[in-house]
Design a protein around this motif. Structure first.
Motif, PDB file in Angstrom:
ATOM      1  N   GLY A  29       0.781  -1.225   0.000  1.00 14.89           N
ATOM      2  CA  GLY A  29       0.000   0.000   0.000  1.00 14.89           C
ATOM      3  C   GLY A  29       0.811   1.272   0.000  1.00 14.89           C
ATOM      4  O   GLY A  29       2.032   1.257  -0.199  1.00 14.89           O
ATOM      5  N   PRO A  30       0.137   2.393   0.266  1.00 19.64           N
ATOM      6  CA  PRO A  30       0.792   3.707   0.234  1.00 19.64           C
ATOM      7  C   PRO A  30       1.780   3.922   1.369  1.00 19.64           C
ATOM      8  O   PRO A  30       2.576   4.862   1.312  1.00 19.64           O
ATOM      9  N   ASP A  31       1.746   3.060   2.388  1.00 17.73           N
ATOM     10  CA  ASP A  31       2.681   3.191   3.505  1.00 17.73           C
ATOM     11  C   ASP A  31       4.002   2.483   3.250  1.00 17.73           C
ATOM     12  O   ASP A  31       4.868   2.439   4.128  1.00 17.73           O
ATOM     13  N   ARG A  32       4.173   1.935   2.043  1.00 20.47           N
ATOM     14  CA  ARG A  32       5.417   1.218   1.718  1.00 20.47           C
ATOM     15  C   ARG A  32       6.614   2.150   1.810  1.00 20.47           C
ATOM     16  O   ARG A  32       6.571   3.302   1.375  1.00 20.47           O
ATOM     17  N   THR A  33       7.689   1.634   2.423  1.00 21.60           N
ATOM     18  CA  THR A  33       8.943   2.382   2.529  1.00 21.60           C
ATOM     19  C   THR A  33      10.074   1.525   1.963  1.00 21.60           C
ATOM     20  O   THR A  33       9.877   0.359   1.590  1.00 21.60           O
ATOM     21  N   ALA A  34      11.269   2.105   1.944  1.00 25.01           N
ATOM     22  CA  ALA A  34      12.427   1.354   1.460  1.00 25.01           C
ATOM     23  C   ALA A  34      12.734   0.155   2.353  1.00 25.01           C
ATOM     24  O   ALA A  34      13.401  -0.790   1.933  1.00 25.01           O
ATOM     25  N   GLY A  35      12.242   0.191   3.573  1.00 29.91           N
ATOM     26  CA  GLY A  35      12.493  -0.904   4.501  1.00 29.91           C
ATOM     27  C   GLY A  35      11.340  -1.874   4.645  1.00 29.91           C
ATOM     28  O   GLY A  35      11.392  -2.775   5.486  1.00 29.91           O
ATOM     29  N   SER A  36      10.284  -1.706   3.846  1.00 32.38           N
ATOM     30  CA  SER A  36       9.135  -2.610   3.950  1.00 32.38           C
ATOM     31  C   SER A  36       9.549  -4.045   3.626  1.00 32.38           C
ATOM     32  O   SER A  36      10.330  -4.293   2.702  1.00 32.38           O
ATOM     33  N   ASP A  37       9.010  -4.975   4.411  1.00 26.11           N
ATOM     34  CA  ASP A  37       9.339  -6.371   4.175  1.00 26.11           C
ATOM     35  C   ASP A  37       8.155  -7.108   3.558  1.00 26.11           C
ATOM     36  O   ASP A  37       7.084  -6.540   3.370  1.00 26.11           O
ATOM     37  N   LEU A  38       8.388  -8.366   3.237  1.00 29.85           N
ATOM     38  CA  LEU A  38       7.328  -9.224   2.729  1.00 29.85           C
ATOM     39  C   LEU A  38       6.718  -9.960   3.913  1.00 29.85           C
ATOM     40  O   LEU A  38       7.334 -10.873   4.473  1.00 29.85           O
ATOM     41  N   ASP A  39       5.531  -9.545   4.326  1.00 29.52           N
ATOM     42  CA  ASP A  39       4.797 -10.256   5.371  1.00 29.52           C
ATOM     43  C   ASP A  39       3.943 -11.306   4.681  1.00 29.52           C
ATOM     44  O   ASP A  39       3.040 -10.970   3.899  1.00 29.52           O
ATOM     45  N   ILE A  40       4.218 -12.577   4.960  1.00 26.17           N
ATOM     46  CA  ILE A  40       3.529 -13.665   4.271  1.00 26.17           C
ATOM     47  C   ILE A  40       2.868 -14.569   5.300  1.00 26.17           C
ATOM     48  O   ILE A  40       3.523 -15.094   6.199  1.00 26.17           O
ATOM     49  N   VAL A  41       1.545 -14.727   5.185  1.00 26.51           N
ATOM     50  CA  VAL A  41       0.778 -15.621   6.044  1.00 26.51           C
ATOM     51  C   VAL A  41       0.538 -16.910   5.273  1.00 26.51           C
ATOM     52  O   VAL A  41       0.097 -16.874   4.117  1.00 26.51           O
ATOM     53  N   VAL A  42       0.841 -18.032   5.919  1.00 33.05           N
ATOM     54  CA  VAL A  42       0.727 -19.347   5.268  1.00 33.05           C
ATOM     55  C   VAL A  42      -0.138 -20.261   6.131  1.00 33.05           C
ATOM     56  O   VAL A  42       0.031 -20.308   7.357  1.00 33.05           O
TER      57      VAL A  42
END
Length: 219
Positions: A29-42
């Protein structure tokens, strides 16, 4: 970098037999930054263990939240009791990578929209007592370092008390501020301004919550 493509490839490599998996978090989303990670729910079958894992994949920091059906049900129930809907939020706002979560996303979105369960009398008393105690410690602190630490606790707890008594979700870190802004942006600005000297602001919050509570409190 293409977050969705890399997340799909990671899931295909690590969890090819998963029931479903989704990418979620600020990277979408619009809150993405250079440090945003991949949050993955499995979600996997009950025969596989659930866990949380942090790793790097193609330059991405990755947070994996791996559940079994039973583990996921317990996590969602615990979040409701704690009034802190982290997993609900991740699922409601996620993008499927593998399989389909059925109506789970709709149900989680409904929980978020409905808000937390009503604050019980015991919960309200515990919050009032906690903030009363912190304010008393802050008032009488003589050690400069201790006073600074207590002030930080008063500041954070005042936000939690305000949210709880307003019937809003609780949180921590950046989501604490986001919840306050969703409640009242002017109130959130005043909370930010009170960071270094939070006592007066916290006393105001406590008064609106029913006032200080010490004598007679029993838990």
């Amino acid at each position: 970098m293409d977050a969705l493509t890399d997340a799909r490839d990671l899931v295909a490599e690590r969890f090819p037999d998963a029931t479903w998996a989704m990418l979620t978090g600020s990277v979408l989303g619009p809150d993405r930054t250079a440090g945003s990670d991949l949050d993955i729910v499995v979600l996997r079958g009950e025969e596989e263990p659930g866990y949380r894992e942090s790793l790097y994949f193609r330059g991405w920091p990755v947070e994996l939240f791996v559940h079994t059906p039973a583990r996921l049900a317990v996590s969602l129930e615990r979040e409701l009791a704690q009034r802190k809907p982290s997993t609900h939020r991740m699922i409601a706002r996620g993008v499927p990578l593998l399989g389909e979560p059925g109506d789970l996303q709709v149900r989680c979105a409904g929980v978020l929209a409905a808000g937390p369960p009503p604050l019980s009398g015991a919960e309200g008393d515990r919050l009032r007592y906690g903030l009363t105690d912190l304010l008393d410690d802050h008032k009488h602190a003589v050690d400069v370092g201790e006073r600074a630490v207590i002030a930080a606790a008063v500041w954070t707890e005042s936000a939690r008390v305000a949210l709880a008594f307003a019937g809003r979700w609780l949180s921590s870190g950046k989501w604490l501020l986001r919840e306050l802004r969703a409640l009242d942006s002017d109130f959130a600005d005043r909370w930010l301004a009170a960071r270094d000297e939070p006592a007066a602001f916290a006393a105001e919050v406590l008064a609106k919550a029913g006032g200080p509570l010490f004598e007679g409190y029993r838990a």
